[in-house]
Motif scaffolding. Structure first.
Motif, short mmCIF file in Angstrom:
data_model
loop_
_atom_site.label_atom_id
_atom_site.label_comp_id
_atom_site.label_asym_id
_atom_site.label_seq_id
_atom_site.Cartn_x
_atom_site.Cartn_y
_atom_site.Cartn_z
N ALA A 260 -10.74 10.40 4.61
CA ALA A 260 -11.02 10.73 6.02
C ALA A 260 -10.93 9.50 6.91
CB ALA A 260 -12.38 11.38 6.15
N GLY A 261 -10.01 8.59 6.57
CA GLY A 261 -9.78 7.42 7.41
C GLY A 261 -10.72 6.26 7.17
N THR A 262 -11.60 6.38 6.20
CA THR A 262 -12.55 5.28 5.95
C THR A 262 -11.98 4.22 5.03
OG1 THR A 262 -13.51 6.48 4.06
CG2 THR A 262 -14.50 6.84 6.25
N ALA A 263 -10.83 4.48 4.42
CA ALA A 263 -10.20 3.51 3.53
C ALA A 263 -8.69 3.52 3.75
CB ALA A 263 -10.52 3.83 2.08
N HIS A 264 -8.06 2.44 3.39
CA HIS A 264 -6.61 2.31 3.52
C HIS A 264 -6.03 1.83 2.20
CE1 HIS A 264 -7.84 2.37 7.75
NE2 HIS A 264 -6.59 2.74 8.03
N ALA A 265 -4.83 2.33 1.92
CA ALA A 265 -4.19 2.02 0.64
C ALA A 265 -3.56 0.64 0.71
CB ALA A 265 -3.15 3.09 0.32
N ARG A 266 -4.36 -0.37 0.39
CA ARG A 266 -3.87 -1.74 0.39
C ARG A 266 -4.17 -2.39 -0.97
NH1 ARG A 266 -6.55 -4.47 5.52
NH2 ARG A 266 -8.38 -3.50 4.54
N THR A 267 -3.34 -3.36 -1.32
CA THR A 267 -3.45 -4.05 -2.61
C THR A 267 -3.99 -5.46 -2.39
OG1 THR A 267 -1.59 -2.77 -3.48
CG2 THR A 267 -2.16 -4.79 -4.65
N PRO A 268 -4.94 -5.90 -3.19
CA PRO A 268 -5.47 -7.27 -3.02
C PRO A 268 -4.44 -8.31 -3.47
CG PRO A 268 -6.47 -6.25 -4.94
CD PRO A 268 -5.66 -5.18 -4.26
N VAL A 269 -4.44 -9.45 -2.79
CA VAL A 269 -3.55 -10.55 -3.16
C VAL A 269 -4.41 -11.77 -3.48
CG1 VAL A 269 -1.57 -9.74 -1.84
CG2 VAL A 269 -3.27 -11.21 -0.72
N GLY A 270 -3.89 -12.61 -4.36
CA GLY A 270 -4.60 -13.81 -4.78
C GLY A 270 -4.54 -13.95 -6.29
N ASP A 271 -5.42 -14.81 -6.83
CA ASP A 271 -5.48 -15.08 -8.27
C ASP A 271 -6.68 -14.35 -8.86
OD1 ASP A 271 -3.24 -16.75 -8.40
OD2 ASP A 271 -4.40 -18.41 -7.54
N PHE A 272 -6.43 -13.57 -9.92
CA PHE A 272 -7.47 -12.77 -10.57
C PHE A 272 -7.27 -12.89 -12.08
CE2 PHE A 272 -6.22 -10.86 -6.52
CZ PHE A 272 -7.42 -10.74 -5.84
#
Length: 350
Positions: A260-272
């Motif tokens: 319902a618009g509270t989250a967006h499909a994004r991927t984290p970037v960085g070192d894990f």
């Protein structure tokens, strides 16, 4: 009665000369009449063609005659030289009603032509209609030899040989069994992406030519053993002891809103690092994950039945189920994971 008063029928025959005189006189009178009639006919025959005969008056059936020059009356005489639209010869000009009613010459000078029956004019044979000229018909182009050669039928691809080449180049983890499944298509897309080709997973002539002279994948710096994920090119490189083992096709977050618009499909970037794993299927809120390797909270590298050639996930990194099984069996917990590039990404704060 005296001899002079006796009738001719007394029995005495009359002299021959006295009986023929009345017949001769009748012949002379008849000849004079014939000559007079002949002279009149000759005079009339010499002038009838030049002077139109007086026609008997025509009874008026349609009311008073239209005055000459009325614009609604048809012309009586067609202009000279106009043969009509259909090419037929125009009939001779007819005499108008006005000409028929014109005064005739003095009968004292010339007897009226109406006193003798006018000989009708010999009918002229109607002109034969002109033969219609055939409209020119465009000639159909003759079929000559075609200058465009048909496209050659592509030769069937030796899929087993292609799979072996992809395994040799480090794109395919499965067997070279000649089966064109999801894993083989994904390996072809990874190879096409690295070599700058159209990414469609189909082995065509261009892809076959590139397999003969491939381009090596470009890697960033990092630990000798790691999983490096290039989100711009949608590729995952597995590196062990400084050597690239395999390059896999992946699909990351597409940036769309959900929940319902509270989250967006994004991927984290960085070192894990790989934190944990689940063997088999993981039925999560947003779908099924096959053999997921979690590297940041709920974000994982996992198998999926949908790995298109563009970002399509809710933020995880999708691979084929077959590739996910290989990863979960060959990558240990604690293995470094570096993610870089991409569009629909975010940098988590630790």
């Amino acid at each position: 009665m005296t001899a002079f008063e006796a009738p001719w029928t007394s029995g005495l025959s009359a002299p021959r000369s006295r009986r023929r005189r009345p017949a001769a006189g009748s012949i002379l009178v008849l000849l004079a009449v014939v000559l007079a009639a002949s002279g009149t006919a000759l005079v009339s025959a010499g002038t009838w063609a030049r002077t139109p005969a007086a026609l008997p008056p025509v009874p008026d059936l349609a009311g008073p005659a239209v005055p000459a020059g009325d614009v609604d009356s048809p012309p009586d005489i067609q202009p000279q030289g106009d043969d009509g639209a259909d090419g037929a010869v125009v009939p001779p000009a007819r005499v108008s009603d006005a000409d028929a009613e014109a005064p005739q010459p003095d009968p004292a000078v010339e007897p009226p032509a109406a006193s003798l029956p006018a000989e009708p004019a010999e009918p002229t044979e109607p002109a034969e209609p002109a033969e219609p000229t055939a409209s020119p018909v465009a000639e159909e182009p003759t079929e000559g030899p075609s200058t465009v050669e048909p496209a050659p039928t592509p030769e069937p691809v030796d899929l087993v040989a292609v799979q072996r080449r992809l395994k040799q180049l480090g794109y395919l983890l499965g067997p070279a069994d000649g089966v064109e499944g999801q894993q083989t298509r994904a390996s072809v897309m990874a190879f096409q992406r690295v070599n700058g080709l159209s990414v469609d997973g189909i082995v065509g002539p261009v892809t076959l030519a590139a397999l003969d002279s491939p381009v090596a994948p470009e890697l960033s710096s990092g630990p000798a053993t790691r999983i490096e994920i290039d989100l711009t090119r949608q590729l995952a490189h597995v590196v062990r002891d400084g050597t690239r083992v395999v390059t896999l096709h992946v699909s990351s977050g597409n940036g769309e809103a959900y929940r319902a618009g509270t989250a967006h499909a994004r991927t984290p970037v960085g070192d894990f690092r790989i934190e944990r794993r689940i063997h088999g299927e993981r039925h999560a809120e947003l779908g099924v994950l096959y053999d997921p390797l979690y590297f940041y909270r709920g974000f994982a590298i996992h198998g999926s039945n949908s790995v298109p050639n563009h970002p399509a996930s809710h933020g995880c990194v999708r691979v084929t189920p077959a590739d996910a099984r290989w990863l979960i069996s060959n990558v240990a917990d604690g293995t470094p994971v570096r993610l870089h590039g991409g569009t629909h990404v975010f940098s988590p704060s630790r």
